[in-house]
Design a protein around this motif. Structure first.
Motif, PDB file in Angstrom:
ATOM      1  N   VAL A  19       0.843  -1.201   0.000  1.00  0.00           N
ATOM      2  CA  VAL A  19       0.000   0.000   0.000  1.00  0.00           C
ATOM      3  C   VAL A  19       0.877   1.250   0.000  1.00  0.00           C
ATOM      4  O   VAL A  19       0.591   2.235  -0.688  1.00  0.00           O
ATOM      5  N   ALA A  20       1.969   1.206   0.775  1.00  0.00           N
ATOM      6  CA  ALA A  20       2.899   2.339   0.776  1.00  0.00           C
ATOM      7  C   ALA A  20       3.558   2.531  -0.578  1.00  0.00           C
ATOM      8  O   ALA A  20       3.972   3.638  -0.928  1.00  0.00           O
ATOM      9  N   ALA A  21       3.672   1.446  -1.356  1.00  0.00           N
ATOM     10  CA  ALA A  21       4.235   1.544  -2.698  1.00  0.00           C
ATOM     11  C   ALA A  21       3.229   2.042  -3.720  1.00  0.00           C
ATOM     12  O   ALA A  21       3.574   2.206  -4.894  1.00  0.00           O
ATOM     13  N   GLY A  22       1.986   2.248  -3.308  1.00  0.00           N
ATOM     14  CA  GLY A  22       0.986   2.812  -4.212  1.00  0.00           C
ATOM     15  C   GLY A  22      -0.111   1.862  -4.619  1.00  0.00           C
ATOM     16  O   GLY A  22      -0.937   2.206  -5.460  1.00  0.00           O
ATOM     17  N   GLY A  23      -0.156   0.650  -4.065  1.00  0.00           N
ATOM     18  CA  GLY A  23      -1.180  -0.305  -4.451  1.00  0.00           C
ATOM     19  C   GLY A  23      -2.460  -0.128  -3.653  1.00  0.00           C
ATOM     20  O   GLY A  23      -2.411   0.235  -2.474  1.00  0.00           O
ATOM     21  N   PRO A  24      -3.620  -0.388  -4.256  1.00  0.00           N
ATOM     22  CA  PRO A  24      -4.884  -0.374  -3.495  1.00  0.00           C
ATOM     23  C   PRO A  24      -4.867  -1.455  -2.419  1.00  0.00           C
ATOM     24  O   PRO A  24      -4.331  -2.552  -2.632  1.00  0.00           O
ATOM     25  N   ALA A  25      -5.463  -1.153  -1.284  1.00  0.00           N
ATOM     26  CA  ALA A  25      -5.399  -2.079  -0.146  1.00  0.00           C
ATOM     27  C   ALA A  25      -6.018  -3.429  -0.481  1.00  0.00           C
ATOM     28  O   ALA A  25      -5.485  -4.477  -0.101  1.00  0.00           O
ATOM     29  N   ALA A  26      -7.163  -3.436  -1.189  1.00  0.00           N
ATOM     30  CA  ALA A  26      -7.834  -4.702  -1.495  1.00  0.00           C
ATOM     31  C   ALA A  26      -6.981  -5.584  -2.405  1.00  0.00           C
ATOM     32  O   ALA A  26      -6.822  -6.789  -2.171  1.00  0.00           O
ATOM     33  N   VAL A  27      -6.397  -4.980  -3.451  1.00  0.00           N
ATOM     34  CA  VAL A  27      -5.555  -5.761  -4.374  1.00  0.00           C
ATOM     35  C   VAL A  27      -4.276  -6.195  -3.689  1.00  0.00           C
ATOM     36  O   VAL A  27      -3.797  -7.317  -3.888  1.00  0.00           O
ATOM     37  N   ALA A  28      -3.699  -5.324  -2.868  1.00  0.00           N
ATOM     38  CA  ALA A  28      -2.475  -5.675  -2.140  1.00  0.00           C
ATOM     39  C   ALA A  28      -2.717  -6.863  -1.221  1.00  0.00           C
ATOM     40  O   ALA A  28      -1.877  -7.772  -1.119  1.00  0.00           O
ATOM     41  N   THR A  29      -3.873  -6.884  -0.556  1.00  0.00           N
ATOM     42  CA  THR A  29      -4.205  -8.010   0.318  1.00  0.00           C
ATOM     43  C   THR A  29      -4.344  -9.299  -0.489  1.00  0.00           C
ATOM     44  O   THR A  29      -3.845 -10.358  -0.073  1.00  0.00           O
ATOM     45  N   ALA A  30      -4.992  -9.216  -1.642  1.00  0.00           N
ATOM     46  CA  ALA A  30      -5.137 -10.404  -2.487  1.00  0.00           C
ATOM     47  C   ALA A  30      -3.781 -10.914  -2.959  1.00  0.00           C
ATOM     48  O   ALA A  30      -3.522 -12.126  -2.982  1.00  0.00           O
ATOM     49  N   VAL A  31      -2.894 -10.002  -3.338  1.00  0.00           N
ATOM     50  CA  VAL A  31      -1.555 -10.391  -3.806  1.00  0.00           C
ATOM     51  C   VAL A  31      -0.787 -11.095  -2.697  1.00  0.00           C
ATOM     52  O   VAL A  31      -0.162 -12.147  -2.911  1.00  0.00           O
ATOM     53  N   VAL A  32      -0.839 -10.544  -1.497  1.00  0.00           N
ATOM     54  CA  VAL A  32      -0.083 -11.129  -0.388  1.00  0.00           C
ATOM     55  C   VAL A  32      -0.621 -12.508  -0.034  1.00  0.00           C
ATOM     56  O   VAL A  32       0.151 -13.457   0.190  1.00  0.00           O
ATOM     57  N   LEU A  33      -1.935 -12.663   0.002  1.00  0.00           N
ATOM     58  CA  LEU A  33      -2.510 -13.965   0.334  1.00  0.00           C
ATOM     59  C   LEU A  33      -2.143 -15.012  -0.720  1.00  0.00           C
ATOM     60  O   LEU A  33      -1.771 -16.147  -0.394  1.00  0.00           O
ATOM     61  N   ALA A  34      -2.230 -14.628  -2.008  1.00  0.00           N
ATOM     62  CA  ALA A  34      -1.865 -15.573  -3.070  1.00  0.00           C
ATOM     63  C   ALA A  34      -0.381 -15.901  -3.015  1.00  0.00           C
ATOM     64  O   ALA A  34       0.023 -17.060  -3.210  1.00  0.00           O
ATOM     65  N   TYR A  35       0.437 -14.908  -2.736  1.00  0.00           N
ATOM     66  CA  TYR A  35       1.891 -15.136  -2.655  1.00  0.00           C
ATOM     67  C   TYR A  35       2.240 -16.084  -1.514  1.00  0.00           C
ATOM     68  O   TYR A  35       3.067 -16.988  -1.681  1.00  0.00           O
ATOM     69  N   ARG A  36       1.609 -15.906  -0.380  1.00  0.00           N
ATOM     70  CA  ARG A  36       1.917 -16.778   0.759  1.00  0.00           C
ATOM     71  C   ARG A  36       1.408 -18.193   0.524  1.00  0.00           C
ATOM     72  O   ARG A  36       2.013 -19.162   1.011  1.00  0.00           O
ATOM     73  N   VAL A  37       0.313 -18.349  -0.205  1.00  0.00           N
ATOM     74  CA  VAL A  37      -0.140 -19.701  -0.549  1.00  0.00           C
ATOM     75  C   VAL A  37       0.900 -20.406  -1.408  1.00  0.00           C
ATOM     76  O   VAL A  37       1.238 -21.583  -1.186  1.00  0.00           O
ATOM     77  N   ILE A  38       1.458 -19.694  -2.394  1.00  0.00           N
ATOM     78  CA  ILE A  38       2.437 -20.302  -3.301  1.00  0.00           C
ATOM     79  C   ILE A  38       3.743 -20.610  -2.583  1.00  0.00           C
ATOM     80  O   ILE A  38       4.329 -21.682  -2.767  1.00  0.00           O
ATOM     81  N   THR A  39       4.205 -19.704  -1.744  1.00  0.00           N
ATOM     82  CA  THR A  39       5.537 -19.850  -1.146  1.00  0.00           C
ATOM     83  C   THR A  39       5.539 -20.603   0.178  1.00  0.00           C
ATOM     84  O   THR A  39       6.581 -21.142   0.568  1.00  0.00           O
ATOM     85  N   VAL A  40       4.396 -20.634   0.869  1.00  0.00           N
ATOM     86  CA  VAL A  40       4.360 -21.269   2.192  1.00  0.00           C
ATOM     87  C   VAL A  40       3.471 -22.507   2.187  1.00  0.00           C
ATOM     88  O   VAL A  40       3.927 -23.623   2.483  1.00  0.00           O
ATOM     89  N   TRP A  41       2.192 -22.333   1.830  1.00  0.00           N
ATOM     90  CA  TRP A  41       1.236 -23.402   2.076  1.00  0.00           C
ATOM     91  C   TRP A  41       1.322 -24.534   1.060  1.00  0.00           C
ATOM     92  O   TRP A  41       1.191 -25.707   1.441  1.00  0.00           O
TER      93      TRP A  41
END
Length: 333
Positions: A292-314
């Motif tokens: 969000v600090a980099a300029g992304g909308p909060a909703a899209v940023a949240t979706a990106v982080v959740l998808a990223y953590r699924v790929i890299t962690v879960w």
């Protein structure tokens, strides 16, 4: 007819049908199940975001995640002079990733790799020194990449976008500095007093530092080892950041890839000292704030982080836990 003979069993004792090592093989899977149940809402939302994403970019993120295990293996080998079995070293990094997400940050992977080096014949003192050198190199590589990106893109992060109107511009860390500085100073004084007055502890620390410095000198006299150490320490966070940037492109986050990489490095450095298993919870929050600090909308940023953590962690967690159990059973670790 020949009488059947059975092995003698001491009176009052039963044969060991379930050795401790076999029981330990199931521990990683149990921990995975517990973690999945605790974070089931995050998992459901994260997998939901993957269904709407661009698959080529998701595959690129998965490839970047796989490369992190290669980079970690290179750095581990570069931190020790003695050659380690390449295939087992790579598989161990995959298993260590699962252990790292099940235990407080850094402890799982460190324990797995320390045990692996010991089984490979590396003396305990040199194994500990190699582990310390790896952690130092990984920290220097991450901070170096962060500093380079901050110099190249000084305006990439805009913390002011997170601040509600009418609030103080002073960062929370500075606003609480009057309490933080004495606490840090007191901790340093206690450590210094312990080293000064406890002779056994002081001798142990001095011996460890001698071993660590000796191992570092030996590694840097071999160009191949030094290249593996520092090249891997730079490639590891770079691949992680590239994975986040790929997921951001998959979900159309309106932030340049370099800025997403900078946001990732800043967030992971900020939560490095938070003792949560694999950073679960703290990393997600820090990544959302950074994007969000980099300029992304909060909703899209949240979706990106959740998808990223699924790929890299879960997604790697279950096969990583199975691999960890197999390595324990085969006495590789």
């Amino acid at each position: 007819m020949t009488a059947l003979r059975f092995p003698d069993v001491p009176r009052g004792r039963l044969p060991r049908r379930f050795p401790v090592r076999h029981a330990l093989c199931a521990v990683p899977l149990v921990l995975v199940a517990v973690a999945a149940v605790r974070h089931r809402s995050v998992l459901a939302e994260g997998f939901g975001q993957l269904r709407t994403a661009s698959w080529p970019w998701l595959l690129a993120a998965a490839a970047a995640t796989c490369l992190t295990w290669v980079a970690a293996a290179c750095t581990r080998q570069g931190a020790v002079v003695q050659p380690l079995p390449k295939k087992r070293l790579l598989v161990t990094q995959f298993a260590a990733g699962a252990a790292n997400h099940l235990l407080p940050t850094g402890l799982g992977a460190s324990a797995v790799n320390l045990r692996f080096m010991t089984v490979c014949g590396v003396p305990p003192a040199r194994s500990s020194a190699a582990l310390a050198l790896y952690l130092l190199a990984e920290s220097v590589g991450r901070l170096g990449l962060l500093a380079a990106l901050l110099v190249a893109f000084p305006d990439a992060l805009r913390p002011g976008t997170l601040q509600p109107a009418g609030t103080s511009a002073e960062p929370p860390l500075l606003s609480g500095g009057s309490a933080l500085v004495p606490a840090v100073a007191g901790a340093l004084v206690l450590i210094a007093a312990a080293l000064a007055f406890v002779g056994r502890l002081r001798r142990a620390v001095c011996a460890f530092l001698r071993d660590a410095l000796g191992e570092a000198r030996s590694v840097h006299t071999r160009p191949a080892r030094a290249l593996a150490l520092w090249g891997g320490s730079l490639a590891f966070p770079a691949c992680q950041a590239a994975g986040l940037a790929a997921v951001g492109r998959a979900l159309d986050l309106p932030v340049p890839p370099a800025h997403m990489a900078l946001a990732y490095l800043a967030a992971t450095v900020a939560v490095a000292l938070v003792p949560t298993p694999g950073g679960i919870g703290s990393v997600e929050a820090a990544l959302i704030v950074a994007l969000v600090a980099a300029g992304g909308p909060a909703a899209v940023a949240t979706a990106v982080v959740l998808a990223y953590r699924v790929i890299t962690v879960w997604l790697p967690l279950v096969p990583g836990a199975v691999t960890l159990g197999a390595l324990v059973r085969l006495k590789v670790i």
